[in-house]
Design a protein around this motif. Structure first.
Motif, mmCIF file in Angstrom:
data_model
loop_
_atom_site.group_PDB
_atom_site.id
_atom_site.type_symbol
_atom_site.label_atom_id
_atom_site.label_comp_id
_atom_site.label_asym_id
_atom_site.label_seq_id
_atom_site.Cartn_x
_atom_site.Cartn_y
_atom_site.Cartn_z
ATOM 1 N N ILE A 126 0.879 -1.173 0.000
ATOM 2 C CA ILE A 126 0.000 0.000 0.000
ATOM 3 C C ILE A 126 0.915 1.222 0.000
ATOM 4 C CG2 ILE A 126 -1.793 1.270 1.236
ATOM 5 C CD1 ILE A 126 -2.682 -1.409 2.452
ATOM 6 N N ILE A 127 0.799 2.026 -1.055
ATOM 7 C CA ILE A 127 1.736 3.128 -1.297
ATOM 8 C C ILE A 127 0.986 4.451 -1.302
ATOM 9 C CG2 ILE A 127 3.381 4.081 -2.973
ATOM 10 C CD1 ILE A 127 3.841 1.175 -3.930
ATOM 11 N N ASP A 128 1.550 5.442 -0.666
ATOM 12 C CA ASP A 128 0.965 6.783 -0.617
ATOM 13 C C ASP A 128 1.338 7.529 -1.902
ATOM 14 O OD1 ASP A 128 0.057 9.310 -0.072
ATOM 15 O OD2 ASP A 128 1.136 9.549 1.816
ATOM 16 N N LEU A 129 0.342 7.818 -2.736
ATOM 17 C CA LEU A 129 0.584 8.542 -3.989
ATOM 18 C C LEU A 129 0.578 10.050 -3.782
ATOM 19 C CD1 LEU A 129 -1.610 6.546 -6.560
ATOM 20 C CD2 LEU A 129 0.789 6.176 -5.939
ATOM 21 N N GLY A 130 0.248 10.485 -2.583
ATOM 22 C CA GLY A 130 0.173 11.921 -2.321
ATOM 23 C C GLY A 130 -1.219 12.458 -2.606
ATOM 24 N N ASP A 131 -1.499 13.666 -2.129
ATOM 25 C CA ASP A 131 -2.788 14.338 -2.347
ATOM 26 C C ASP A 131 -3.962 13.542 -1.788
ATOM 27 O OD1 ASP A 131 -1.621 16.555 -3.832
ATOM 28 O OD2 ASP A 131 -1.335 15.107 -5.458
ATOM 29 N N GLY A 132 -3.696 12.722 -0.761
ATOM 30 C CA GLY A 132 -4.776 11.987 -0.121
ATOM 31 C C GLY A 132 -5.210 10.721 -0.822
ATOM 32 N N ILE A 133 -4.394 10.222 -1.745
ATOM 33 C CA ILE A 133 -4.753 9.026 -2.514
ATOM 34 C C ILE A 133 -3.753 7.905 -2.220
ATOM 35 C CG2 ILE A 133 -5.197 8.061 -4.802
ATOM 36 C CD1 ILE A 133 -7.136 10.316 -3.981
ATOM 37 N N LEU A 134 -4.281 6.729 -1.884
ATOM 38 C CA LEU A 134 -3.466 5.538 -1.688
ATOM 39 C C LEU A 134 -3.500 4.670 -2.947
ATOM 40 C CD1 LEU A 134 -4.436 4.339 1.926
ATOM 41 C CD2 LEU A 134 -2.477 5.731 1.222
ATOM 42 N N ASN A 135 -2.511 3.797 -3.050
ATOM 43 C CA ASN A 135 -2.482 2.835 -4.150
ATOM 44 C C ASN A 135 -2.208 1.439 -3.594
ATOM 45 O OD1 ASN A 135 -2.116 2.304 -7.250
ATOM 46 N ND2 ASN A 135 -0.429 1.230 -6.263
ATOM 47 N N VAL A 136 -2.960 0.451 -4.097
ATOM 48 C CA VAL A 136 -2.695 -0.955 -3.779
ATOM 49 C C VAL A 136 -1.993 -1.572 -4.980
ATOM 50 C CG1 VAL A 136 -3.673 -3.196 -3.221
ATOM 51 C CG2 VAL A 136 -4.718 -1.150 -2.307
ATOM 52 N N GLU A 137 -0.784 -2.050 -4.749
ATOM 53 C CA GLU A 137 0.012 -2.674 -5.810
ATOM 54 C C GLU A 137 0.115 -4.168 -5.549
ATOM 55 O OE1 GLU A 137 4.619 -2.519 -7.491
ATOM 56 O OE2 GLU A 137 4.173 -1.999 -5.409
ATOM 57 N N PHE A 138 -0.270 -5.000 -6.542
ATOM 58 C CA PHE A 138 -0.091 -6.441 -6.423
ATOM 59 C C PHE A 138 1.356 -6.778 -6.779
ATOM 60 C CE2 PHE A 138 -4.731 -7.149 -8.112
ATOM 61 C CZ PHE A 138 -5.210 -6.407 -7.057
ATOM 62 N N HIS A 139 1.936 -7.769 -6.118
ATOM 63 C CA HIS A 139 3.249 -8.263 -6.567
ATOM 64 C C HIS A 139 3.379 -9.765 -6.348
ATOM 65 C CE1 HIS A 139 4.119 -7.554 -2.300
ATOM 66 N NE2 HIS A 139 3.973 -6.254 -2.487
ATOM 67 N N THR A 140 2.296 -10.485 -6.670
ATOM 68 C CA THR A 140 2.349 -11.953 -6.716
ATOM 69 C C THR A 140 2.742 -12.369 -8.128
ATOM 70 O OG1 THR A 140 0.000 -11.945 -7.262
ATOM 71 C CG2 THR A 140 0.582 -12.255 -4.946
ATOM 72 N N LYS A 141 2.958 -13.657 -8.362
ATOM 73 C CA LYS A 141 3.300 -14.121 -9.700
ATOM 74 C C LYS A 141 2.131 -13.886 -10.640
ATOM 75 C CE LYS A 141 5.341 -17.924 -12.286
ATOM 76 N NZ LYS A 141 5.920 -19.287 -12.240
ATOM 77 N N MET A 142 2.380 -13.169 -11.717
ATOM 78 C CA MET A 142 1.368 -12.756 -12.689
ATOM 79 C C MET A 142 0.239 -11.972 -12.022
ATOM 80 S SD MET A 142 1.118 -15.655 -15.626
ATOM 81 C CE MET A 142 0.399 -14.475 -16.767
ATOM 82 N N ASN A 143 0.551 -11.433 -10.824
ATOM 83 C CA ASN A 143 -0.418 -10.649 -10.047
ATOM 84 C C ASN A 143 -1.723 -11.405 -9.817
ATOM 85 O OD1 ASN A 143 1.245 -8.440 -9.579
ATOM 86 N ND2 ASN A 143 0.730 -7.502 -11.533
ATOM 87 N N THR A 144 -1.595 -12.719 -9.574
ATOM 88 C CA THR A 144 -2.785 -13.510 -9.256
ATOM 89 C C THR A 144 -3.295 -13.131 -7.869
ATOM 90 O OG1 THR A 144 -1.342 -15.294 -8.484
ATOM 91 C CG2 THR A 144 -2.203 -15.469 -10.722
ATOM 92 N N ILE A 145 -4.573 -13.427 -7.649
ATOM 93 C CA ILE A 145 -5.261 -12.968 -6.441
ATOM 94 C C ILE A 145 -5.474 -14.133 -5.478
ATOM 95 C CG2 ILE A 145 -7.366 -11.889 -5.566
ATOM 96 C CD1 ILE A 145 -7.644 -10.701 -8.482
ATOM 97 N N GLY A 146 -4.875 -14.008 -4.298
ATOM 98 C CA GLY A 146 -5.052 -14.979 -3.230
ATOM 99 C C GLY A 146 -5.378 -14.267 -1.933
ATOM 100 N N GLY A 147 -5.195 -14.951 -0.830
ATOM 101 C CA GLY A 147 -5.561 -14.399 0.467
ATOM 102 C C GLY A 147 -4.823 -13.116 0.810
ATOM 103 N N ASP A 148 -3.535 -13.033 0.468
ATOM 104 C CA ASP A 148 -2.757 -11.838 0.795
ATOM 105 C C ASP A 148 -3.251 -10.619 0.026
ATOM 106 O OD1 ASP A 148 -1.209 -13.112 2.626
ATOM 107 O OD2 ASP A 148 0.502 -13.441 1.300
#
Length: 801
Positions: free
Chosen positions: A490-512
């Motif tokens: 979870i990265i602070d982009l500034g100006d009150g906006i957060l960003n969620v960045e995936f970094h799993t293999k091929m950005n697949t979606i699991g519990g984390d």
């Protein structure tokens, strides 16, 4: 300078001209595509009694070229609908029409005399101030402008697109001494923001930047093949994705592009660069000369370094050329200890260090080719560019390299590479030694979230121009990460906006990933004003982690799987029903769960190149993260009478049932994955996160309020089920689908129709989610579904039809 581009005339409809026209149509520009009129009738035209003056005959060349382009795969257009932006014509009848156009692009044959004749005709009709550019790949730009008016010269330069223009991101802009600086600035900006290109300012030198370096690299490899006793298969294995290069690597790329194209550029460089230290490398090896004589030019002649044939039992087989005997033979499997060592290493830069130390052929080829490349690019400054980053930009965008030459050099280590270069007979330019002597150990560095390059004239580091308009997570992750787990940051982009960045293999979606998204929403609701879900990976997301689903189903852990699917659904619903705006920023593969998150976003800011789809049918289940529910809801919103809702339901059902994946961001809208007024397209992938952040701010400042969950979704019940079941039975009886496909179809229909309700009824989202989850669980336990999931895991491929 106030200038807008509404109408573009493209002169020349060959491979490049027709595709350039298509790409301008992609972005909504009106296009006039012109070419020469035929000098002779075809037998078919003669049989019809047509004459050379007939409009159908006069426009035959241009119309045939455009039709051919549109039929190519991958397609040059985002959607067939954009073709209505293109009008065709011929030089004889229609050149006068360019008077009403804002930009005229010449793309005729690579012959200076012919180009100058076309420009002479253009000058008769273009209005003063109109942009005029040439797409030449090598003819000196200044020579084309000779004899033209001052206004023509002031508004003229080279704009070299790479083929195919839709997919290759490089646009080289080559001014002449007469080109107005503001024209250059306009084209650099327009190409970036509106055409989605990496625009690189080039000097008017032979082959400009990308082809000069790229063809050098290919020619060096062609000579190394003999020196290192390498096969076609080995070179392509060693110079492909493992090295951060395209899958087509070296020889397959040559076949696709055409060996004659590479030969033409190489000969041009040999003739026009007599003082180049690598001059002799531009001579064709004997085996390439023989291939040219034999017309073995690649795909266009049905054989090149590879040849497609049929076996005795009718199966397709790809043969590889034996470069010693020039005979085709079955491809041999390539083994390499170095490649095996790189496989578990995700970080490309770390992988390069392994290649550099490799003890086998892969390592030897890497050192020979890389050390020669490092010497070559350092020597080309300031000949082809004053700034080293332009060379890297050109090679990444034009040749699909993940790391440009100087970035690759940094990855190996500048000092370490120089020591190796000396052992291999290569020498870096003097300015590189001066850089090291001054204590500067790399060509690039990041300071305060800003990426900087080493500027040779000033002997200092400067910020990369234009990147202040981009959000590059690599540059800010270290200092702006607020929270992370193994799946997301979870990265602070500034100006009150957060960003969620995936970094799993091929950005697949699991519990984390699920946990991380919920954590980000918690944080944003408490202390911020908006959230972006986006990343800088190769793909947004290849979907759910099917390995996890497979293991739970095999172990019959139904309570755990039920909980996992419920959490997935709840996360999709939180994306929609949080108290802050959530903008999802997909690009490239956006499949399964990645698509479902997009379906639930307040706004989707997507790349023009987004391949979105609900593809769960491919593994024997239905979308279980809210996708099935959402398509039922959208069908309901199209309700006017029973007939219309049935048609809407049928379309949505088939989109899921056929696992349709969009071929562009625009087609994602046509398939129903995006909603009108709730999505925007970023032409330039580099601008995607910045655009998404801007949209989140816009929604917040407009007074965003939390939506209310829907309870008014009209479903058809048994009335719709009868249609679904009849259709599934008909397809099964006709042997178009398997028994298991029939079962999946019926389950999908059951959910989308709201179950077996006796009459059309209004239901809630939660009611449909419960049906969706129940159906998913029942299908996940089916043997056929488990076999499909296991097949996907074994092959290591994303779910895709």
């Amino acid at each position: 300078m106030k200038r807008s581009i509404n109408k573009v005339a493209v002169l020349g409809s060959g491979i490049m001209g027709s595709r350039i026209a298509c790409h301008f149509a992609n972005i909504g520009v009106e296009v006039l595509l012109l070419d020469i009129a035929p000098k002779e009738l075809t037998p078919e035209e003669q049989a019809k009694g047509l004459t050379l003056d007939n409009p159908a005959v006069k426009n035959r060349i241009v119309n045939t070229a455009l039709q051919t382009a549109v039929k190519t795969n991958p397609s040059p257009v985002y959607s067939k609908k954009v073709l209505n932006k293109i009008k065709t014509g011929n030089f004889d009848d229609d050149m006068s029409k360019i008077a009403g156009f804002d930009w005229v692009i010449e793309v005729v044959v690579e012959n200076l005399d012919i180009k100058k004749k076309v420009f002479e005709q253009v000058e008769q009709f273009r209005k003063p101030g109109t942009l005029i550019t040439s797409n030449t790949s090598g003819i000196p730009i200044h020579l084309m402008a000779e004899g033209r008016s001052e206004d023509f010269k002031a508004h003229f330069c080279g704009t070299h697109f790479f083929n195919p223009p839709r997919y290759l991101k490089l646009l080289e802009v080559i001014p002449t001494p007469h080109t107005k600086p503001e024209i250059v600035d306009f084209l650099m900006h327009y190409g970036d923001k509106f055409l989605g290109k990496t625009t690189v300012l080039c000097k008017d030198t032979p082959a400009f930047i990308a082809n000069r370096v790229g063809v050098y690299s290919i020619m060096a490899l062609l000579h190394l093949v003999e020196k290192l006793d390498l096969t076609v298969e080995e070179v392509d294995k060693f110079t492909g994705p493992a090295l951060g290069r395209p899958k087509s690597a070296t020889f397959r790329t040559s076949d696709v592009v055409g060996l004659d194209t590479m030969i033409k550029v190489a000969k041009g460089l040999y003739d026009n660069c007599p003082d180049d230290k690598a001059h002799e490398l531009f001579k064709l090896p004997e085996y390439v000369q023989k291939m040219e004589e034999n017309k073995w030019l690649g795909d266009k002649t049905k054989q090149g370094f590879y040849k497609k044939t049929k076996t005795a039992d009718g199966k397709t087989e790809i043969l590889a050329l034996d470069l010693k005997t020039l005979e085709y033979k079955p491809q041999q499997k390539v083994k390499s200890a170095t490649l095996e060592m790189t496989k578990p290493v995700e970080n490309l830069r770390e992988r390069m260090k392994i290649f550099a130390k490799g003890k086998d052929k892969a390592g030897e080829l890497f050192r020979h080719s890389s050390f020669g490349l490092f010497e070559y690019v350092s020597d080309r400054i300031p000949e082809i560019s004053d700034e080293l980053y332009r060379i890297d930009d050109a090679m990444r965008a034009g040749f699909g390299w993940e790391l440009g030459p100087f970035e690759l050099w940094d990855a190996v280590g500048v000092k370490e590479a120089i020591e190796g270069m000396e052992q291999y007979g290569n020498k870096a330019a003097a300015w590189v030694h001066e850089m090291l002597d001054a204590g500067n150990t790399s060509f690039y560095k990041v300071e305060g979230g800003v990426k900087k390059y080493y500027d040779i004239p000033s002997k200092s580091y400067k910020a990369l121009p234009g990147t202040d308009e981009f959000i590059i997570l690599d540059n800010i992750r270290e200092n702006k990460t607020l929270w992370k787990n193994s799946g997301v940051s979870i990265i602070d982009l500034g100006d009150g906006i957060l960003n969620v960045e995936f970094h799993t293999k091929m950005n697949t979606i699991g519990g984390d990933v699920i946990s991380g998204i919920n954590k980000a929403i918690d944080m944003a609701e408490k202390d911020y004003r908006g959230l972006v879900i986006g990343n800088d990976g190769a793909n947004f997301s290849a979907g759910a982690n099917v390995g996890m689903i497979f293991m739970m189903a095999v172990e019959q852990e139904w309570d755990e799987l039920n909980m996992a699917i419920r959490m997935f659904q709840n996360t999709s619903m939180r994306i929609r029903y949080s108290s802050i705006p959530v903008v999802v920023a997909p690009h490239n593969l956006t499949l399964g769960g990645g698509c479902e998150f997009s379906l639930h976003a307040d706004h989707v800011q997507l790349s023009a190149e987004t391949y979105m789809g609900l593809v769960e049918f491919g593994v024997g289940v239905i979308p279980g993260g809210g996708g099935t529910k959402e398509f039922a809801l959208r069908a309901s919103d199209e309700y006017k009478d029973d007939q219309i809702v049935q048609n809407a339901l049928k379309e949505r059902f088939l989109t899921i049932g056929m696992a349709k994946v969009s071929t562009s961001g625009y087609e994602a809208f046509e398939l129903g994955y995006l909603q009108k007024d709730k999505f925007s397209i970023s032409m330039n992938r580099n601008r995607l996160l910045a655009d998404a952040k801007a949209k989140a701010i816009e929604l917040a400042e407009a007074g965003y309020t939390k939506p209310v969950q829907r309870t008014d979704i009209k479903v058809l019940g048994k009335q719709g089920l009868g249609i679904v079941y009849a259709g599934a039975n008909s397809m099964y009886a006709g042997h178009f689908i398997s028994e298991h496909d029939k079962k999946i179809s019926e389950k999908l229909g059951y959910v989308m129709c709201g179950g077996d309700l006796s009459a059309p009824t209004e239901v809630s989202e939660q009611y449909l989610l419960d049906l969706e989850r129940e159906a998913f669980l029942s299908l996940a336990g089916e043997r056929k579904s488990l076999e499909r999931i296991q097949s996907i895991i074994t092959k290591g491929k994303p779910l895709r039809n």
